[in-house]
Scaffold this motif. Structure first.
Motif, PDB file in Angstrom:
ATOM      1  N   ARG A   1      39.105  67.528  40.787  1.00 57.21           N
ATOM      2  CA  ARG A   1      38.231  66.302  41.231  1.00 57.21           C
ATOM      3  C   ARG A   1      38.149  66.389  42.588  1.00 57.21           C
ATOM      4  NH1 ARG A   1      41.144  62.727  36.644  1.00 57.21           N
ATOM      5  NH2 ARG A   1      39.904  63.528  34.987  1.00 57.21           N
TER       6      ARG A   1
ATOM      7  N   GLN B   1      35.894  70.915  33.914  1.00 57.51           N
ATOM      8  CA  GLN B   1      35.225  69.393  34.509  1.00 57.51           C
ATOM      9  C   GLN B   1      34.242  69.834  35.603  1.00 57.51           C
ATOM     10  OE1 GLN B   1      37.356  66.136  36.262  1.00 57.51           O
ATOM     11  NE2 GLN B   1      36.246  64.970  34.603  1.00 57.51           N
ATOM     12  N   ARG B   2      33.026  69.168  35.444  1.00 54.04           N
ATOM     13  CA  ARG B   2      32.091  69.463  36.410  1.00 54.04           C
ATOM     14  C   ARG B   2      32.646  69.124  37.778  1.00 54.04           C
ATOM     15  NH1 ARG B   2      26.214  67.512  34.397  1.00 54.04           N
ATOM     16  NH2 ARG B   2      26.171  67.115  36.834  1.00 54.04           N
TER      17      ARG B   2
ATOM     18  N   GLN C   1      31.550  65.255  39.181  1.00 51.64           N
ATOM     19  CA  GLN C   1      31.639  63.818  38.403  1.00 51.64           C
ATOM     20  C   GLN C   1      32.245  62.691  39.336  1.00 51.64           C
ATOM     21  OE1 GLN C   1      31.471  63.122  34.845  1.00 51.64           O
ATOM     22  NE2 GLN C   1      29.932  64.637  34.365  1.00 51.64           N
ATOM     23  N   ASP C   2      33.263  63.142  39.938  1.00 47.74           N
ATOM     24  CA  ASP C   2      33.999  62.070  40.742  1.00 47.74           C
ATOM     25  C   ASP C   2      33.002  61.176  41.632  1.00 47.74           C
ATOM     26  OD1 ASP C   2      34.352  64.394  41.924  1.00 47.74           O
ATOM     27  OD2 ASP C   2      36.477  63.951  42.684  1.00 47.74           O
TER      28      ASP C   2
ATOM     29  N   MET D   1      30.105  60.734  41.329  1.00 51.44           N
ATOM     30  CA  MET D   1      28.992  59.996  40.547  1.00 51.44           C
ATOM     31  C   MET D   1      29.606  58.426  40.131  1.00 51.44           C
ATOM     32  SD  MET D   1      27.412  62.582  38.171  1.00 51.44           S
ATOM     33  CE  MET D   1      26.457  64.184  38.645  1.00 51.44           C
TER      34      MET D   1
ATOM     35  N   LEU E   1      35.570  59.836  34.155  1.00 49.81           N
ATOM     36  CA  LEU E   1      35.937  61.234  34.528  1.00 49.81           C
ATOM     37  C   LEU E   1      36.461  61.773  33.149  1.00 49.81           C
ATOM     38  CD1 LEU E   1      37.190  60.764  37.983  1.00 49.81           C
ATOM     39  CD2 LEU E   1      34.965  61.455  37.402  1.00 49.81           C
TER      40      LEU E   1
ATOM     41  N   ASN F   1      33.716  63.162  31.038  1.00 47.39           N
ATOM     42  CA  ASN F   1      32.903  63.863  31.655  1.00 47.39           C
ATOM     43  C   ASN F   1      31.317  63.087  31.313  1.00 47.39           C
ATOM     44  OD1 ASN F   1      34.114  65.651  32.663  1.00 47.39           O
ATOM     45  ND2 ASN F   1      34.306  66.928  30.784  1.00 47.39           N
TER      46      ASN F   1
ATOM     47  N   SER G   1      28.876  61.562  32.990  1.00 47.29           N
ATOM     48  CA  SER G   1      27.549  61.937  33.968  1.00 47.29           C
ATOM     49  C   SER G   1      26.938  63.225  33.570  1.00 47.29           C
ATOM     50  CB  SER G   1      28.074  61.770  35.379  1.00 47.29           C
ATOM     51  OG  SER G   1      28.509  60.652  35.756  1.00 47.29           O
TER      52      SER G   1
ATOM     53  N   GLY H   1      23.766  61.555  36.733  1.00 45.08           N
ATOM     54  CA  GLY H   1      24.667  60.556  37.221  1.00 45.08           C
ATOM     55  C   GLY H   1      24.042  59.319  37.696  1.00 45.08           C
TER      56      GLY H   1
ATOM     57  N   GLN I   1      24.612  55.806  36.181  1.00 48.58           N
ATOM     58  CA  GLN I   1      25.876  55.909  35.848  1.00 48.58           C
ATOM     59  C   GLN I   1      26.450  54.577  36.792  1.00 48.58           C
ATOM     60  OE1 GLN I   1      26.780  56.909  33.118  1.00 48.58           O
ATOM     61  NE2 GLN I   1      25.595  58.519  32.818  1.00 48.58           N
ATOM     62  N   PRO I   2      26.352  54.351  37.846  1.00 43.94           N
ATOM     63  CA  PRO I   2      26.889  53.265  38.456  1.00 43.94           C
ATOM     64  C   PRO I   2      26.521  51.961  37.957  1.00 43.94           C
ATOM     65  CG  PRO I   2      25.967  54.805  40.332  1.00 43.94           C
ATOM     66  CD  PRO I   2      25.406  55.289  39.096  1.00 43.94           C
TER      67      PRO I   2
END
Lengths: 724, 156
Positions: free
Chosen positions: A13, A197-198, A201-202, A204, B90, B93, B95, B98, B101-102
């Protein structure tokens, strides 16, 4: 997810923004892409690409040339490179590549990224690994065979000595790039096939991911636009003073239509200090339009016309066997007429981008699926060379095919040129809904014959829909033979078949939306198949198996086997065929598109006009799955989007213009409509990897409609459905 | 006229037009772009922020209306991305693209504050106004339930 992987994902991440600039003196490994993956026009200009950068401290940057719009490609492909490279994923940073032919084709659509790019990307990684190993062998004066790479280190088999990748950068850089590096075998994979994990992601979840709409540069101005609502219409003479009187307004820019297929329908933009002022001033202008030649286009009459066009014999585009004889000899004949509606992509991030046109440069930050297409289109618009247009590929806040076209970037360029400043243009939701490249409405007349044993002996399919080609060539006024391929090449092995094309002149821009024509072909073919199974007195799974068995075409045997594979899997997952409570039903659909295979079973409950989709089981064969978590997410998304296509009103036109405006009258699925469960099963992993973004969409609508029949006995033949 | 708004703990004075939606003040004036534009009509939830602690759609709240109030955006939900919802997002997973998502997280945070142990139905009801075109809803539900579980364990 196992603990080791969980830890790996936790370490990985990392914030995109933390990625420091590439340090000088790193190893950039350029690997040529095989010519086969390049468009003919590009091949002459192609130069060795640069997907991999390893710094002297070992920090590794992998570049993704394909555009990220949520499908996870910027994780899946670089992870495959890292795997072949034997890079430690925790040392890897992924960066999105700008528009540049060195990355090969970047037009991200048609579920082609994995299909086309996996092998060249793996080769790039493997070539890098071989160079690092060769460098170590040289340093140790050993044969290459005595050295191997593992997780960012090259080891010496003889005495256990080791050298980290970073220490080998300089030496490796002096070595030739191997033309045919040896790829790993499947048992050697570290990351391929794992739910990594993509990488994105973090950022976002903390609001730090920068989408096209979010980009800022010093001195940026903001624009809002109103488009000419009818294709081919024009802007009436305008009094700019009402807008110019508003504090903060910089300029009013009238943008004529630019008849490049990716150009603009034209409109009026206001450039101001902020988006809100621009929107307010645009409203104050009271812009009026002339409708022009498409001013009488409306969906009600148009659909009726298409239905008429498929009732009578039309242009024959494909024929085999003798359909007339099959129909004459039939024990049973069954026919039905289907219609489907216009659809809009409607990503939550509307069309948006930032453009700065200067005398000697043009720099663009865009949510896009086709950065090289932007170079070509803006190049044509500004009368400059494509390579003089710099395009930074930003994260797209959803795209679904819409951001393949760059009309919004043309408009931002027009604004930037007019005001001499960088301009961020964000379309309003209303403009996004009303200025699309729409998925076309369609009409289908289908008739089939069955023999006394319930075997399918003949199939007539007459289809009419405005084509995507019409956006490129106004002479395209009905589906071509290629446009009808999903019918003429389908896997039922019908010996007697005729496929006809009905007239359907386009009156709006038609474009590709996630799974394209397969949206309606998947619907029509699967619903009609369920009807035929019913006529034959068997369930759809039995009917499909029989047809697959009957199909002896040697060229279709693999496709049949794989279709059968997803069918059997989804039957097993869903319990299709079991008794359901009153008002409940399970419907089935199987469809092959974009080189992958999907089967779905939808469990639906119907109460009056209320339809609840409780659960959807999906079996997908996209060959070897690169990242099962990302692939599962794509199927979840495909189901959800497909539910909207079948349950929500489509786009409609009146007086040439789109009637819908925002999410209240063009609703997309909300959380309450999402099934409680979407189960995803993968089969066919022995095959080579193919795409996953689109193939799940076409089966959703027919599975739901067939489930409604199972629940109620009511046959529905339109999409979106009309229950009443 | 000048307005005073505290955003993520920091006081801001501004003389922008008081009718400007808070959304555009955040995005264009302050360049806090975690708050997203999606519809401008309160239909999609992408622009959700907390106004004096309550979730609101910032496209429907003007700068004038926010005067003297405290605004929290996704950038200020936690110092370091450690809110249990951000962690749960997270872990699941959630998003895809994304973009929405906020807004999803800001509404979920308000839900868990008011209702620390939401049922599946409570979650769907609270999240109904937050649209996601990618179709991440199953993971949104799961992440909220996970975060609620996490917070229950932590809040002694």
């Amino acid at each position: 997810m196992n603990t080791q992987l969980k830890e790996l994902n936790a370490i990985t991440r990392r914030d995109f923004l933390k990625a420091s600039g590439l340090s000088a003196g790193g190893l950039i490994i350029g690997v040529s892409l095989p010519m086969g993956v390049l468009g003919a026009a590009d091949s002459a200009d192609f130069e060795p690409s640069a997907f991999i950068h390893i710094a002297k401290n070992g920090d590794t940057t992998l570049f993704c040339g394909r555009c990220e719009m949520g499908q996870g490609i910027s994780t899946a492909l670089p992870a495959a490179v890292a795997d072949e490279l034997e890079a430690d994923w925790t040392r890897v940073t992924v960066l999105q590549g700008d528009a540049d032919k060195k990355y090969g084709p970047q037009d991200t659509g048609g579920s082609q990224s994995i299909n086309k790019m996996l092998e060249p990307m793996r080769k790039a990684g493997a070539a890098g690994r071989e160079m690092l190993v060769a460098a170590a062998a040289k340093a140790w004066s050993l044969p290459v065979a005595d050295c191997y790479a593992k997780s960012h280190v090259v080891y010496n088999r003889k005495d256990g000595r080791k050298l980290p990748f970073g220490d080998l950068v300089e030496l490796a850089g002096e070595l030739p790039v191997p033309g045919e590096p040896v790829l790993k075998t499947r048992d050697q994979f570290r990351y391929i096939g794992q739910p990594l994990q993509r990488h994105d992601q973090d950022e976002m979840v903390v609001g730090k991911r920068i989408f096209g709409a979010d980009k800022k540069v010093p001195g940026v101005k903001y624009a809002a636009i109103k488009h000419i609502p009818v294709l081919g219409g024009s802007v009436k003479p305008l009094d700019k003073s009402k807008a110019m009187a508003i504090a903060g307004v910089v300029d009013v820019v009238v943008i004529p239509r630019f008849e490049n297929p990716y150009g603009t329908v034209g409109g009026v933009a206001v450039v101001a200090d902020n988006t809100w002022t621009a929107q307010k001033a645009l409203d104050a202008l009271g812009v009026e339009f002339e409708a022009g030649e498409n001013g009488s286009f409306n969906t009600t009459e148009y659909k009726q016309q298409l239905l008429r066009n498929v009732e009578a014999p039309a242009k024959v585009e494909f024929e085999k066997g003798s359909l007339d004889q099959a129909f004459k000899d039939a024990a049973k004949r069954h026919s039905a007429t289907f219609e489907t509606g216009f659809l809009s992509h409607s990503p939550i991030e509307p069309m948006a981008g930032l453009v700065w046109v200067q005398d000697d440069s043009c720099e663009i930050w865009a949510s896009t699926q086709d950065p090289q297409g932007i170079q070509r289109t803006i190049g044509a618009y500004l009368e400059r060379k494509p390579e003089d247009i710099t395009v930074h590929v930003m994260a797209a806040g959803g795209a679904f095919g819409r951001k393949f076209k760059c009309d919004y970037i043309v408009e931002a360029a027009a604004c930037s040129k007019a005001v001499g400043a960088p301009v961020q243009l964000t379309w309003s939701r209303e403009e996004d809904t009303r200025t699309g490249y729409y998925h076309p409405c369609s009409a289908h007349r289908v008739e089939a014959s069955l023999d006394a044993d319930g075997n399918l002996t003949g199939w007539l399919h007459r289809a009419a829909f405005p084509t995507i080609s019409s956006t490129f060539n106004p002479a395209s006024v009905q589906p071509s033979a290629d446009d009808l391929n999903a019918v003429s090449k389908h896997l039922y092995g019908v010996e007697n078949m005729r496929v006809e094309s009905g007239m359907a002149r386009a009156h709006t821009r038609i474009g590709w939306l996630r799974s394209v024509y397969h949206i309606f072909y998947g619907f029509v073919i699967n619903v009609f198949t369920d009807e035929l199974a019913h006529e034959a007195g068997v369930d759809m799974a039995q009917f499909l198996r029989k047809m697959y068995d009957n199909n002896k075409d040697p060229e279709q045997q693999e496709q049949i086997k794989r279709s059968r594979g997803v069918l059997d899997k989804v039957v097993e997952m869903s319990g299709y065929g079991k008794n359901m409570p009153a008002g409940h039903g399970i419907g089935l659909a199987v469809h092959h598109s974009f080189a992958s295979y999907a089967a779905m079973a939808a469990h639906v409950e119907v109460k009056g006009n209320d339809i609840k989709v409780h659960r959807v089981d999906c079996a997908i064969d996209c060959g070897l799955v690169l990242n099962p978590d990302i692939a599962t997410a794509q199927m979840e998304g495909a189901v959800t989007m497909g539910l909207g296509f079948v349950l929500h009103p489509g786009i409609s036109f009146a007086n040439g213009a789109v009637v819908n405006s925002n999410y209240h009258d063009y609703p997309i699925p909300s959380v309450g409509e999402a099934p409680t469960k979407i189960n995803v099963g993968f089969v066919g992993q022995q095959y080579r990897s193919t795409g996953i973004g689109e193939p799940g969409v076409p089966t959703t609508a027919p599975a739901v409609v067939n489930a409604i029949f199972a629940a109620t006995g009511k046959r529905l033949r339109s999409m979106p459905i009309k229950l009443a | 006229m000048s307005y005073s708004i505290t955003i993520n703990g920091q006081a801001h004075q501004t003389d922008v037009d008081g009718d400007m939606p808070l959304l555009w003040f955040l995005r264009d004036t302050l360049e806090l772009t975690g708050t997203k534009y999606g519809c401008g009509m309160g239909l999609c939830g992408a622009c959700t922020v907390h106004l004096d602690g309550d979730a609101v759609q910032s496209c429907l709240v003007s700068v004038g209306e926010a005067n003297g109030k405290k605004v929290t955006t996704i950038e200020g939900l936690s110092k370091d991305g450690s809110h249990p919802l951000q962690i749960a997002w997270l872990d699941n997973n959630v998003s895809q693209c994304g973009y929405c998502q906020p807004g999803q997280i800001m509404v979920a945070a308000d839900l868990l504050k008011q209702n620390p142990e939401p049922s599946a139905e409570d979650i769907d009801t609270a999240m109904e106004g937050n649209l996601c075109r990618c179709g991440t809803y199953l993971r949104v539900r799961k992440a909220i339930a996970d975060a609620a579980e996490q917070m229950k364990g932590g809040a002694k």
